[in-house]
Write a protein that holds these residues in place. Sequence first.
Motif, PDB file in Angstrom:
ATOM      1  N   CYS A 145      -6.184   3.792  -5.672  1.00  0.00           N
ATOM      2  CA  CYS A 145      -7.215   3.634  -4.556  1.00  0.00           C
ATOM      3  C   CYS A 145      -6.607   4.366  -3.232  1.00  0.00           C
ATOM      4  CB  CYS A 145      -7.188   2.205  -4.455  1.00  0.00           C
ATOM      5  SG  CYS A 145      -5.694   1.314  -4.170  1.00  0.00           S
TER       6      CYS A 145
ATOM      7  N   THR B 258      -6.454   6.011  -0.010  1.00  0.00           N
ATOM      8  CA  THR B 258      -7.550   6.325   1.089  1.00  0.00           C
ATOM      9  C   THR B 258      -8.955   5.936   0.655  1.00  0.00           C
ATOM     10  OG1 THR B 258      -8.201   8.445  -0.006  1.00  0.00           O
ATOM     11  CG2 THR B 258      -6.145   8.699   1.358  1.00  0.00           C
TER      12      THR B 258
ATOM     13  N   CYS C 256      -9.234  -2.230  -3.900  1.00  0.00           N
ATOM     14  CA  CYS C 256      -7.829  -2.129  -3.235  1.00  0.00           C
ATOM     15  C   CYS C 256      -6.870  -2.706  -4.499  1.00  0.00           C
ATOM     16  CB  CYS C 256      -7.845  -3.154  -1.844  1.00  0.00           C
ATOM     17  SG  CYS C 256      -6.260  -3.071  -1.399  1.00  0.00           S
TER      18      CYS C 256
ATOM     19  N   LEU D  43      -0.735   4.820  -5.421  1.00  0.00           N
ATOM     20  CA  LEU D  43      -2.015   4.020  -5.824  1.00  0.00           C
ATOM     21  C   LEU D  43      -3.184   4.828  -6.084  1.00  0.00           C
ATOM     22  CD1 LEU D  43      -1.461   0.807  -3.943  1.00  0.00           C
ATOM     23  CD2 LEU D  43      -0.669   0.913  -6.108  1.00  0.00           C
TER      24      LEU D  43
ATOM     25  N   CYS E  43       0.698  -1.171   0.185  1.00  0.00           N
ATOM     26  CA  CYS E  43      -0.071   0.030  -0.020  1.00  0.00           C
ATOM     27  C   CYS E  43       0.737   1.275  -0.007  1.00  0.00           C
ATOM     28  CB  CYS E  43      -0.939  -0.053   1.252  1.00  0.00           C
ATOM     29  SG  CYS E  43      -1.928   1.473   1.433  1.00  0.00           S
TER      30      CYS E  43
END
Length: 248
Positions: A34, A36, A143, A32, A28
């Motif tokens: 996505c 948050t 995700c 990215l 993470c």
Amino acid sequence: MGLSQADIAHFPVNAQTLEKDTQFTFSCHSGLKCFTECCRLLELALTPYDVLRLRRATGLSSTDFLEKFVIIEHPEGEVFPRLYLTMIDDGRASCVFVSALGCTVYQDRPGACRAYPLGRGASRHNAAGSTEEHYILIQEPHCHGFLEQITQTAEGYCLDQGLSEYNRFNDEVASILQHPQVRRGKILQPEERELFLLFLYDLDRLRIEISGGMIPDMTPITVQKVMSFNDPELLLFAIQRLRERLFD
Ligand code: SF4
Ligand code: SF4
């Protein structure tokens, strides 16, 4: 003792069990698209240690933090109340602490945020407190972290996310939530519900009540000792005292 069918029935959609050393690919980071997205449209239940850390991050007293940021619910049929972090009414039910740059309380974010996309459970087996850990992996469509080719294991990921301290306190609280009397159907009286909230979630008010002599069965020496405790020490003391008050 493994997970029961009842436990598995309560898993989130897209969840699967995994062993602590099972490998999966995940990473993470803010690059990215996505980033948050996982901080929206969620129900974020707070543990006592989560509140301890968050109120430290916000600089609020525990009493003010509960007043400003926490919703307390007591679902029918459940023994203990549940506390949830408030979400903003912005059409996406965003967390109160999310910003365009990420989490504004990152260093003190709740254990569930640290663990995601994993979930950890611990079953207590006996009075001595031995526990068995269970992990689940939640693969939600939004995700993109699973497309990153970084190999993880559940145990390693939890260590990297600084969960050891959270797990230590959560496992202590489990000695209350999973107490044999709870399994046998204990019903919490209204005054016990207030004690549960005071001892586990409102440490600043608990300090005031202890120093004012409002908590029974405390000698002056114990009061003096408790007044020198920092917050984590006070929480451990409060968990032990609450266990005695509820079950002895
Ligand atoms: S990769 Fe997953 S956990 Fe990370 S920001 Fe994106 S949705 Fe959240
Ligand atoms: S506390 Fe931080 S990491 Fe957790 S949901 Fe809120 S913004 Fe996201």
